[in-house]
Design a protein around this motif. Structure first.
Motif, mmCIF file in Angstrom:
data_model
loop_
_atom_site.group_PDB
_atom_site.id
_atom_site.type_symbol
_atom_site.label_atom_id
_atom_site.label_comp_id
_atom_site.label_asym_id
_atom_site.label_seq_id
_atom_site.Cartn_x
_atom_site.Cartn_y
_atom_site.Cartn_z
ATOM 1 N N TYR A 1 -8.983 -3.873 4.422
ATOM 2 C CA TYR A 1 -8.152 -4.171 3.280
ATOM 3 C C TYR A 1 -7.977 -3.305 2.389
ATOM 4 O O TYR A 1 -6.794 -3.280 1.604
ATOM 5 C CB TYR A 1 -8.675 -5.671 2.738
ATOM 6 N N LEU A 2 -8.808 -2.426 2.177
ATOM 7 C CA LEU A 2 -8.553 -1.407 1.083
ATOM 8 C C LEU A 2 -7.624 -0.259 1.987
ATOM 9 O O LEU A 2 -6.820 0.373 0.978
ATOM 10 C CB LEU A 2 -10.008 -0.592 0.996
ATOM 11 N N PRO B 1 -4.649 3.418 -2.393
ATOM 12 C CA PRO B 1 -3.438 2.973 -1.912
ATOM 13 C C PRO B 1 -2.743 1.731 -2.560
ATOM 14 O O PRO B 1 -1.872 1.543 -2.270
ATOM 15 C CB PRO B 1 -3.769 3.166 -0.323
ATOM 16 N N GLY B 2 -3.879 0.585 -2.601
ATOM 17 C CA GLY B 2 -3.170 -0.562 -3.097
ATOM 18 C C GLY B 2 -3.479 -1.019 -4.213
ATOM 19 O O GLY B 2 -4.093 -0.222 -5.049
ATOM 20 N N PRO C 1 -5.514 -18.466 -2.887
ATOM 21 C CA PRO C 1 -4.025 -18.730 -3.082
ATOM 22 C C PRO C 1 -3.613 -18.711 -4.753
ATOM 23 O O PRO C 1 -2.347 -18.279 -5.118
ATOM 24 C CB PRO C 1 -3.723 -20.195 -2.575
ATOM 25 N N ARG D 1 -8.576 -11.493 -1.544
ATOM 26 C CA ARG D 1 -8.418 -11.651 -0.187
ATOM 27 C C ARG D 1 -9.860 -12.112 0.471
ATOM 28 O O ARG D 1 -9.638 -12.700 1.442
ATOM 29 C CB ARG D 1 -8.022 -10.742 0.757
ATOM 30 N N GLY E 1 -5.681 -0.697 4.230
ATOM 31 C CA GLY E 1 -4.226 -1.439 4.436
ATOM 32 C C GLY E 1 -3.910 -1.015 5.958
ATOM 33 O O GLY E 1 -2.694 -1.069 6.369
ATOM 34 N N TRP F 1 -4.727 -16.040 -6.322
ATOM 35 C CA TRP F 1 -4.814 -14.779 -6.557
ATOM 36 C C TRP F 1 -5.625 -14.463 -7.909
ATOM 37 O O TRP F 1 -5.147 -13.599 -8.529
ATOM 38 C CB TRP F 1 -3.409 -14.074 -6.685
ATOM 39 N N ASP G 1 -6.026 -7.037 -6.455
ATOM 40 C CA ASP G 1 -5.386 -7.970 -5.613
ATOM 41 C C ASP G 1 -6.059 -8.151 -4.081
ATOM 42 O O ASP G 1 -6.161 -9.210 -3.515
ATOM 43 C CB ASP G 1 -3.900 -7.832 -5.400
ATOM 44 N N VAL G 2 -6.372 -6.697 -3.642
ATOM 45 C CA VAL G 2 -6.958 -6.653 -2.458
ATOM 46 C C VAL G 2 -8.279 -7.653 -2.540
ATOM 47 O O VAL G 2 -8.495 -8.299 -1.593
ATOM 48 C CB VAL G 2 -7.282 -5.368 -2.072
ATOM 49 N N TYR H 1 0.971 -1.171 0.082
ATOM 50 C CA TYR H 1 0.063 -0.020 0.018
ATOM 51 C C TYR H 1 0.831 1.282 -0.099
ATOM 52 O O TYR H 1 1.870 1.269 0.675
ATOM 53 C CB TYR H 1 -1.180 0.180 1.388
ATOM 54 N N ARG H 2 0.486 2.157 -0.591
ATOM 55 C CA ARG H 2 1.080 3.661 -0.516
ATOM 56 C C ARG H 2 0.000 4.678 0.113
ATOM 57 O O ARG H 2 -0.815 4.774 -0.378
ATOM 58 C CB ARG H 2 1.250 4.210 -2.129
#
Lengths: 173, 356
Positions: B59-60, B118-119, B136, B127, B62, B138, B123-124, A27-28
């Motif tokens: 999760y968004l 941010p992420g 696993p 999860r 982080g 992805w 991929d987030v 994450y940024r």
């Protein structure tokens, strides 16, 4: 409940009891306005709090909003680099990744002029001599090492001034 | 059943990224606006709002317990009655509606927010999948939607042309929505010239990635009438979930949407406007079929998720956009839908109506 019949190829095998599924997400992180102002101040060796226009409390490190009134806290307040230990903890547990030697002390430091304490280490004093009400000052890194990061304040050390009366900080404990 | 209505709705101007503001700073103006619209916000939060419920996901952001800091923007002192769902705020709305039904509250504030910037959103979202067999690997969210789109094309549920029309219509309609992120569109034929992104999906078939927030105020009975002239009454609200395993269900249909729609009473009257939470064009087709909507209903006049998709708020935005049209008098009866999970796994349907 019906019986599960395994095919011949799976007979006698050890059941799987653990599955490892590594996961990594990068994450940024957006610091936001309030944190950006604060950390920019730290890089300039200044400690900036923010004051709520409604209740007048000063928050440090600031988050841009007063948690009581739910309004933006735009007013910047420069704070002294001194304060008192309102409460503290002596850490005796060495945990994985810990760089400090035990025992060490972490504390909540109420800066002069602030209405909430901030978290920090207390050093330059034996752990068993730290006490509530002890006056401390920030021990900064060398000027050349200042960065927009709270690690620019290495720790808090006693000033030698008389301890603050409990009555003056009891609401912050 | 108590009569509960949406009395106020506000949202950010949705954008691809907001690098200047963190989640709380993004949300605060929306919270102030949603209260100000109905003359609230002058007293302590708990004096005006009986229950607060939000939707967001760590999760968004982080970071763990990220939704707790959002309460700084609410002013949660003296202590308030508050709850949170780790999903789209449409479900926070459902919880607030239930709270009002119990009689323990007469007013509720609901809000949702998400910064996808941010992420890596694709991929987030992986999860949330089955942690043993699927996560696993992805599989990204667009690829999973593409599997569903492929099944829809093969099953003659829709066509690339119809999907392109959904995209063009949505984003052209969004030109009239000052909060939309994407406004305007090329013609469907031109859209189809673009290369496939995750076949059979093209860029236009996918919702944008968005940073945004939304908030809503619910009120019961006469309290609603005190706050706004024309409350958007919640005549029905229901949510259902389909099997978690993607292989265990037919991806070309949405039984959970159909059942939720039936339970919410979608078919009990004409539907002037339907705001459907379809982050992919083929999903709008699936949802229209599941809800039994005919050509007389205006679908996603706001532009829908294809014009702005603030995660954890987009579903609430659908309800808000539908409610606002009722409140403004533009619609007499509206349907709003929200979705959660991959390929329309979980769905909420809400029927809103004005009086007179």
């Amino acid at each position: 409940m019906s019986e599960v019949t395994l095919p011949d190829s799976l007979q006698g095998l050890e059941p799987v009891t653990v599955v490892e599924t590594p996961a990594r997400l990068d994450y940024r992180f957006t610091a936001g306005q309030a944190t950006t102002r604060f950390l920019t101040g730290i890089a300039a060796k200044r400690i900036l709090g923010e004051r709520c226009p409604t209740c007048r409390k000063v928050y440090v490190p600031p988050r841009g909003a007063c948690p009581i009134d739910g309004v933006p806290t735009a007013e910047q307040i420069e704070l002294a680099h001194t304060g008192i230990v309102t409460t503290f903890c002596v850490v005796n547990l060495q945990f994985y990744g810990q760089e400090l030697e035990v025992p060490y002390v972490c504390a909540t430091v109420l800066l002069d002029g602030a209405d909430i304490g901030l978290f920090g280490l207390v050093q330059e004093i034996p752990a068993d001599e730290v006490r509530m009400g002890m006056r401390v000052e920030a021990a900064w890194v060398d000027d050349a090492d200042l960065a927009p990061n709270l690690t620019s304040i290495r720790w808090w050390r006693p000033t030698g001034e008389p301890d603050a009366d409990y009555e003056t900080y009891r609401e912050h404990v | 059943m108590r009569d509960v209505a949406v009395v106020s709705f506000a949202q950010t101007v949705h954008a691809r990224r907001d690098d200047d503001h963190n989640e709380v700073e993004l949300l605060m103006p929306v919270l102030q606006e949603v209260k100000a619209k109905v003359g609230l916000g002058r007293r302590l939060h708990g004096e005006e709002i009986d229950f607060t419920c939000s939707g967001s996901t760590d999760y968004l952001a982080g970071s763990a317990f990220s939704f707790v800091v959002a309460l700084d923007g609410v002013g949660a002192w003296p202590p308030i009655a508050e709850s949170h769902v780790e999903m789209d705020a449409a479900w926070a709305l459902y919880e607030a509606w239930v709270k009002l039904q119990t009689g323990e509250a007469d007013t509720a504030l609901v809000y949702g927010y998400g910064k996808s910037s941010p992420g890596s959103l694709r991929d987030v979202l992986s999860r949330q999948l089955d942690p043993y067999y699927v996560a696993p690997l992805w599989p990204d969210s667009v690829a999973l939607a593409a599997l569903q789109a492929r099944a829809c094309l093969d099953g003659k549920i829709t066509s690339p042309e119809e999907m392109a029309e959904v995209a063009a219509r949505s984003r052209r309609d969004a030109a009239g929505n000052p909060h939309a992120q994407l406004q305007g569109s090329a013609a469907p034929a031109e859209l189809l010239d673009a290369p496939e992104l995750a076949p059979p999906l093209r860029q236009h078939d996918c919702a944008p990635i968005t940073d945004g927030a939304a908030a809503m105020i619910l009120a019961a009975g006469d309290r609603a009438r005190d706050l706004v002239d024309r409350p958007a009454w919640v005549r029905g609200i229901d949510h259902r979930i389909d099997p978690h395993s993607l292989g265990a269900r037919d991806l070309t249909e949405s039984p959970s949407t159909r059942i939720a729609g039936e339970r919410a009473g979608v078919g009990d009257g004409p539907v002037d406007v339907a705001e459907l939470h379809a982050p992919f064009t083929h999903q709008e087709v699936i949802l229209r079929r599941a809800l039994g909507l005919d050509g007389k209903t205006a679908v996603n006049p706001s532009g829908g998720a294809l014009a702005a998709n603030p995660m954890m708020a987009a579903g609430l935005v659908r309800i808000g956009e539908a409610a606002q049209r009722v409140i403004d008098g533009g619609a007499g009866r509206a349907v709003a839908h929200a979705t959660s999970g991959p390929c329309l796994q979980q769905n909420l349907v809400c029927v809103l109506e004005g009086e007179g």
